[in-house]
Scaffold this active site. Sequence first.
Site, PDB file in Angstrom:
ATOM      1  N   LYS A  65     -30.396   7.081   3.262  1.00  0.00           N
ATOM      2  CA  LYS A  65     -30.278   6.027   3.818  1.00  0.00           C
ATOM      3  C   LYS A  65     -28.879   5.287   4.545  1.00  0.00           C
ATOM      4  O   LYS A  65     -28.649   4.388   5.008  1.00  0.00           O
ATOM      5  CB  LYS A  65     -30.230   5.344   2.392  1.00  0.00           C
ATOM      6  CG  LYS A  65     -29.394   5.146   1.267  1.00  0.00           C
ATOM      7  CD  LYS A  65     -29.712   4.293   0.140  1.00  0.00           C
ATOM      8  CE  LYS A  65     -31.072   5.342  -0.621  1.00  0.00           C
ATOM      9  NZ  LYS A  65     -30.542   6.026  -1.642  1.00  0.00           N
ATOM     10  N   HIS A 194     -27.164   6.144 -11.401  1.00  0.00           N
ATOM     11  CA  HIS A 194     -25.897   5.985 -10.189  1.00  0.00           C
ATOM     12  C   HIS A 194     -25.453   4.684 -10.805  1.00  0.00           C
ATOM     13  O   HIS A 194     -25.841   3.384 -10.922  1.00  0.00           O
ATOM     14  CB  HIS A 194     -27.030   5.457  -9.366  1.00  0.00           C
ATOM     15  CG  HIS A 194     -26.785   5.088  -8.256  1.00  0.00           C
ATOM     16  ND1 HIS A 194     -25.173   4.783  -7.850  1.00  0.00           N
ATOM     17  CD2 HIS A 194     -26.358   5.794  -6.675  1.00  0.00           C
ATOM     18  CE1 HIS A 194     -24.867   4.498  -6.176  1.00  0.00           C
ATOM     19  NE2 HIS A 194     -25.730   5.330  -5.876  1.00  0.00           N
ATOM     20  N   GLU A 268     -25.537  12.168  -5.173  1.00  0.00           N
ATOM     21  CA  GLU A 268     -26.551  12.063  -4.363  1.00  0.00           C
ATOM     22  C   GLU A 268     -24.803  11.037  -3.198  1.00  0.00           C
ATOM     23  O   GLU A 268     -25.011   9.989  -3.504  1.00  0.00           O
ATOM     24  CB  GLU A 268     -27.317  10.745  -4.863  1.00  0.00           C
ATOM     25  CG  GLU A 268     -28.309  11.916  -5.423  1.00  0.00           C
ATOM     26  CD  GLU A 268     -29.343  10.883  -5.909  1.00  0.00           C
ATOM     27  OE1 GLU A 268     -29.251   9.770  -5.891  1.00  0.00           O
ATOM     28  OE2 GLU A 268     -30.297  11.523  -6.716  1.00  0.00           O
TER      29      GLU A 268
HETATM   30  O1  ORX Z   1     -29.965   1.303  -1.811  1.00  0.00           O
HETATM   31  C1  ORX Z   1     -28.326   1.145  -1.775  1.00  0.00           C
HETATM   32  O2  ORX Z   1     -28.753   0.080  -0.610  1.00  0.00           O
HETATM   33  C2  ORX Z   1     -27.759   1.800  -1.668  1.00  0.00           C
HETATM   34  N1  ORX Z   1     -27.877   3.360  -2.672  1.00  0.00           N
HETATM   35  C3  ORX Z   1     -26.717   4.092  -2.683  1.00  0.00           C
HETATM   36  C4  ORX Z   1     -27.755   5.346  -3.449  1.00  0.00           C
HETATM   37  C5  ORX Z   1     -27.209   6.505  -3.335  1.00  0.00           C
HETATM   38  C6  ORX Z   1     -27.431   7.341  -3.883  1.00  0.00           C
HETATM   39  N2  ORX Z   1     -28.906   7.663  -4.621  1.00  0.00           N
HETATM   40  C7  ORX Z   1     -29.179   6.387  -4.535  1.00  0.00           C
HETATM   41  C8  ORX Z   1     -28.585   5.174  -4.014  1.00  0.00           C
HETATM   42  O3  ORX Z   1     -29.361   4.044  -3.957  1.00  0.00           O
HETATM   43  C9  ORX Z   1     -30.516   6.384  -5.411  1.00  0.00           C
HETATM   44  C10 ORX Z   1     -25.524   6.720  -2.420  1.00  0.00           C
HETATM   45  O4  ORX Z   1     -24.589   5.775  -3.083  1.00  0.00           O
HETATM   46  P1  ORX Z   1     -23.400   5.601  -2.185  1.00  0.00           P
HETATM   47  O5  ORX Z   1     -23.357   5.485  -0.822  1.00  0.00           O
HETATM   48  O6  ORX Z   1     -22.098   4.719  -3.224  1.00  0.00           O
HETATM   49  O7  ORX Z   1     -22.739   7.055  -2.825  1.00  0.00           O
HETATM   50  C11 ORX Z   1     -26.130   1.411  -1.690  1.00  0.00           C
HETATM   51  C12 ORX Z   1     -26.473   0.250  -1.668  1.00  0.00           C
HETATM   52  C13 ORX Z   1     -26.002  -0.057   0.276  1.00  0.00           C
HETATM   53  N3  ORX Z   1     -25.354  -1.475   0.377  1.00  0.00           N
END
Ligand code: ORX
Length: 467
Positions: A65, A194, A268
Amino acid sequence: MRINNSNDRVHVLDAHANVWTVITDIADSGVQEEAFYVCDLGDIVRKHETWKAFLPRVQPYYAVKCNDSLAVLEVLAALGTGFDCASKGEINKILDLGVSPNRVIFANPAKPSSHIRHAAATGVSTMTFDNETELHKVKSLYPDAKMVIRIRCDATDAQCPLGMKFGCDPISDAPRLLRLARTLDIDVVGVSFHVGSGCREPLVFNRAIASAKDVFDYGITLGYNFELLDIGGGFPGDHGSSISEIARVINSALEDYFPDAAVQVIAEPGRFYVSSAYTLACSIHSFRDVISNDETTKHRMYYINDGVYGSFNCILYDHQHVVPQPLHELAGSKYYSSSIWGPTCDGLDQVVEDVLLPEMRIGDWIVFENMGAYTLPVASAFNGFPIAQVHVAAEENIWDLFKDILPLTEEHLIMGNVSPNLKMDLDISRDESSIIQHLPIRMQVPKSDSIVEEHVLEYVGYMQENN
Ligand code: ORX
């Protein structure tokens, strides 16, 4: 790397070139008007090496994502990461690369039924949950799924908190949910959490890992023998940031609470892998001066060709603070209080509210680093302004690594800093660019000393069969 148009080509940089020289060449070419990114594949490779050095026990499952550009996904697939997918769309993107479903975790605790059915159909068997409803859906749609209970443990300070939406209480909820899973004869294989995206409190990882251990121990009382700990995301990725302190806390907590190597530990990471790999260049197309009533002060409002409906949506959705850097600065420039605005007609479309900048003119460029995370996947062409193009670049040594994994025909490469081909891409929107059909990609067995994992052979094999 599949080439859909010449923009997706790789600029292989010589020893004198870097991201800024590529940006300068494109911006100064005189024919580029639209905003554009330069993506440095070497930055992604170096991040992976950093991860393996600081967190050798933790297998990264990249959060798709964050940035789902093909160049990013193919490089990470070749480097051997896993993938954290949130939907069937993201699952398809990853499986289409030839990545095995067992390198995917479906890490969305609340999944539409059709997405669960799709996971069952494609063999993506590991997925998270944090509520009863999800267990009942999985029981009926994918009873053989391998479930991971997501607990809540929030950092005291994070750029984007997630705990208000996901994660069950490890004390009051988790035992009840595990008893229900047991009753439904659902296989629970581990625990995830998370702490919050852009975590600014490393110590939370100790609390979260300790909490996960308690849930592991409760699982044993129900006959479960969890073997998977997923420590989620939250790792910083901007230029100059470091995961050393977070890694110290994590490694220490794993030694304390999960010394048994039989427990597989994954994470993740999202922004860690891509934030600093992308640099965005925007040009000034208009400006106006606001003079104070007493005519003693001047504030300049600059209007640029990207904004919050495009790349800078990260200001609204990801709470990012972006830093403008003039590409060229005239010696002795006078600095003025300035603001920077996006191209749309919406007053909300402001990129920087108040900053001291040298006086600039129409056609001058402003560069923004650390623009790889949560920007392109959300960007829109609202008001008809095109989404910024991406020029992919790699130093020769990095390309040497990949040419054994993702060898591309000469047509895929733009050698040196600026090539005649480059001018083909300038100032044209995606649908006008010269579409180069899928060029044949020759796959070769990777060199044994490369940093890629052994299963890249599987990836290579897939590409051979499908190209
Ligand atoms: O859902 C979101 O928009 C963004 N989610 C980050 C996320 C990550 C890993 N696993 C899960 C997540 O929801 C289930 C990645 O996190 P990071 O990039 O901090 O390593 C977070 C909000 C973004 N605007």
